[in-house]
Design a protein around this motif. Structure first.
Motif, PDB file in Angstrom:
ATOM      1  N   PHE A 176       0.814  -1.218   0.000  1.00 50.73           N
ATOM      2  CA  PHE A 176       0.000   0.000   0.000  1.00 50.73           C
ATOM      3  C   PHE A 176       0.851   1.273   0.000  1.00 50.73           C
ATOM      4  CE2 PHE A 176      -2.328   3.378   2.213  1.00 50.73           C
ATOM      5  CZ  PHE A 176      -3.476   3.439   1.450  1.00 50.73           C
ATOM      6  N   ILE A 177       1.788   1.375   0.926  1.00 53.10           N
ATOM      7  CA  ILE A 177       2.550   2.622   1.091  1.00 53.10           C
ATOM      8  C   ILE A 177       3.375   2.985  -0.147  1.00 53.10           C
ATOM      9  CG2 ILE A 177       4.416   3.730   2.392  1.00 53.10           C
ATOM     10  CD1 ILE A 177       3.216   2.466   4.928  1.00 53.10           C
ATOM     11  N   PRO A 178       4.225   2.101  -0.654  1.00 51.36           N
ATOM     12  CA  PRO A 178       5.015   2.524  -1.825  1.00 51.36           C
ATOM     13  C   PRO A 178       4.164   2.765  -3.070  1.00 51.36           C
ATOM     14  CG  PRO A 178       5.531   0.249  -1.245  1.00 51.36           C
ATOM     15  CD  PRO A 178       4.626   0.778  -0.185  1.00 51.36           C
ATOM     16  N   THR A 179       3.086   2.015  -3.223  1.00 50.16           N
ATOM     17  CA  THR A 179       2.224   2.195  -4.382  1.00 50.16           C
ATOM     18  C   THR A 179       1.570   3.574  -4.358  1.00 50.16           C
ATOM     19  OG1 THR A 179       1.786  -0.172  -4.424  1.00 50.16           O
ATOM     20  CG2 THR A 179       0.266   1.223  -5.624  1.00 50.16           C
ATOM     21  N   VAL A 180       1.032   3.957  -3.205  1.00 45.07           N
ATOM     22  CA  VAL A 180       0.395   5.266  -3.083  1.00 45.07           C
ATOM     23  C   VAL A 180       1.447   6.366  -3.214  1.00 45.07           C
ATOM     24  CG1 VAL A 180      -0.858   6.809  -1.506  1.00 45.07           C
ATOM     25  CG2 VAL A 180      -1.561   4.420  -1.747  1.00 45.07           C
ATOM     26  N   PHE A 181       2.584   6.201  -2.564  1.00 48.15           N
ATOM     27  CA  PHE A 181       3.628   7.230  -2.627  1.00 48.15           C
ATOM     28  C   PHE A 181       4.120   7.468  -4.056  1.00 48.15           C
ATOM     29  CE2 PHE A 181       8.194   8.313  -2.611  1.00 48.15           C
ATOM     30  CZ  PHE A 181       8.081   9.610  -2.148  1.00 48.15           C
ATOM     31  N   VAL A 182       4.442   6.407  -4.769  1.00 46.65           N
ATOM     32  CA  VAL A 182       4.954   6.554  -6.134  1.00 46.65           C
ATOM     33  C   VAL A 182       3.867   7.120  -7.055  1.00 46.65           C
ATOM     34  CG1 VAL A 182       5.819   5.298  -8.152  1.00 46.65           C
ATOM     35  CG2 VAL A 182       6.750   4.812  -5.888  1.00 46.65           C
ATOM     36  N   GLY A 183       2.664   6.586  -6.973  1.00 47.81           N
ATOM     37  CA  GLY A 183       1.576   7.071  -7.820  1.00 47.81           C
ATOM     38  C   GLY A 183       1.257   8.533  -7.581  1.00 47.81           C
ATOM     39  N   ARG A 184       1.157   8.931  -6.308  1.00 49.30           N
ATOM     40  CA  ARG A 184       0.851  10.326  -5.983  1.00 49.30           C
ATOM     41  C   ARG A 184       2.019  11.242  -6.342  1.00 49.30           C
ATOM     42  NH1 ARG A 184      -4.206  11.040  -6.605  1.00 49.30           N
ATOM     43  NH2 ARG A 184      -5.131  12.043  -4.827  1.00 49.30           N
ATOM     44  N   SER A 185       3.223  10.803  -6.096  1.00 46.87           N
ATOM     45  CA  SER A 185       4.391  11.641  -6.425  1.00 46.87           C
ATOM     46  C   SER A 185       4.472  11.888  -7.924  1.00 46.87           C
ATOM     47  CB  SER A 185       5.678  10.999  -5.912  1.00 46.87           C
ATOM     48  OG  SER A 185       5.684  10.974  -4.498  1.00 46.87           O
ATOM     49  N   ILE A 186       4.220  10.867  -8.718  1.00 42.80           N
ATOM     50  CA  ILE A 186       4.221  11.041 -10.172  1.00 42.80           C
ATOM     51  C   ILE A 186       3.131  12.033 -10.582  1.00 42.80           C
ATOM     52  CG2 ILE A 186       3.695   9.885 -12.371  1.00 42.80           C
ATOM     53  CD1 ILE A 186       5.116   7.389 -11.184  1.00 42.80           C
ATOM     54  N   ARG A 187       1.929  11.822 -10.073  1.00 42.43           N
ATOM     55  CA  ARG A 187       0.809  12.699 -10.423  1.00 42.43           C
ATOM     56  C   ARG A 187       1.114  14.153 -10.073  1.00 42.43           C
ATOM     57  NH1 ARG A 187      -4.990  12.368 -10.803  1.00 42.43           N
ATOM     58  NH2 ARG A 187      -5.995  14.202  -9.916  1.00 42.43           N
TER      59      ARG A 187
END
Length: 153
Positions: free
Chosen positions: A129-140
């Motif tokens: 959960f944490i790395p997926t949300v972090f990477v996705g949100r950071s890219i966005r």
């Protein structure tokens, strides 16, 4: 540094309170601070803050789903069937859950607030959960900051 911390803090608030859209904040902050390096740095700050906020939503849903009230609601035949279907899809397949969460985090469809709650209820592994949300949100958010920088400068 102040803008970075403000972006981080506002992103946490925005992750918890949908009436505080981070995208509007990004327009202002991106206009105030130009450059590719600043856009990347602020995108990461916003991604980190959003992740902290969504972990709070995830944990509230995970712990709340174990309450007597939630168990009573989850025991209804229609909701139980849906819950069991999603549990069957998620159990033993953390990459499937991570892929859905990444799309929600980076594109916003389905809404990440709802997906964070669903991830908590279904007990998605925190390591996914944490790395997926972090990477996705950071890219966005980095792309949004870069877009503002490109449009203004």
């Amino acid at each position: 540094m102040i803008l970075w911390l403000t972006t981080f803090a506002f992103s946490i608030a925005s992750a918890l309170l949908p009436f505080l859209p981070i995208e509007v904040y990004i327009l202002g902050a991106g206009a105030a601070e130009g450059g590719t390096a600043a856009a990347i740095s602020l995108g990461i700050a916003a991604g980190a803050g959003a992740t902290v906020g969504k972990v709070i939503v995830y944990e509230a849903a995970r712990r709340g789903s174990e309450s007597k009230w939630a168990q009573k609601k989850l025991s209804g035949p229609k909701i139980k069937a849906s819950y069991d279907k999603w549990m069957g899809r998620m159990q033993g397949r953390p990459w499937y859950a991570a892929a859905i969460m990444f799309v929600a985090a980076s594109v916003g469809i389905p809404p990440l607030l709802a997906m964070a709650a669903i991830g908590g209820i279904l007990k998605m592994p925190m390591w996914a959960f944490i790395p997926t949300v972090f990477v996705g949100r950071s890219i966005r958010f980095t792309l949004l900051f870069l877009g503002v920088d490109f449009a203004i400068h």
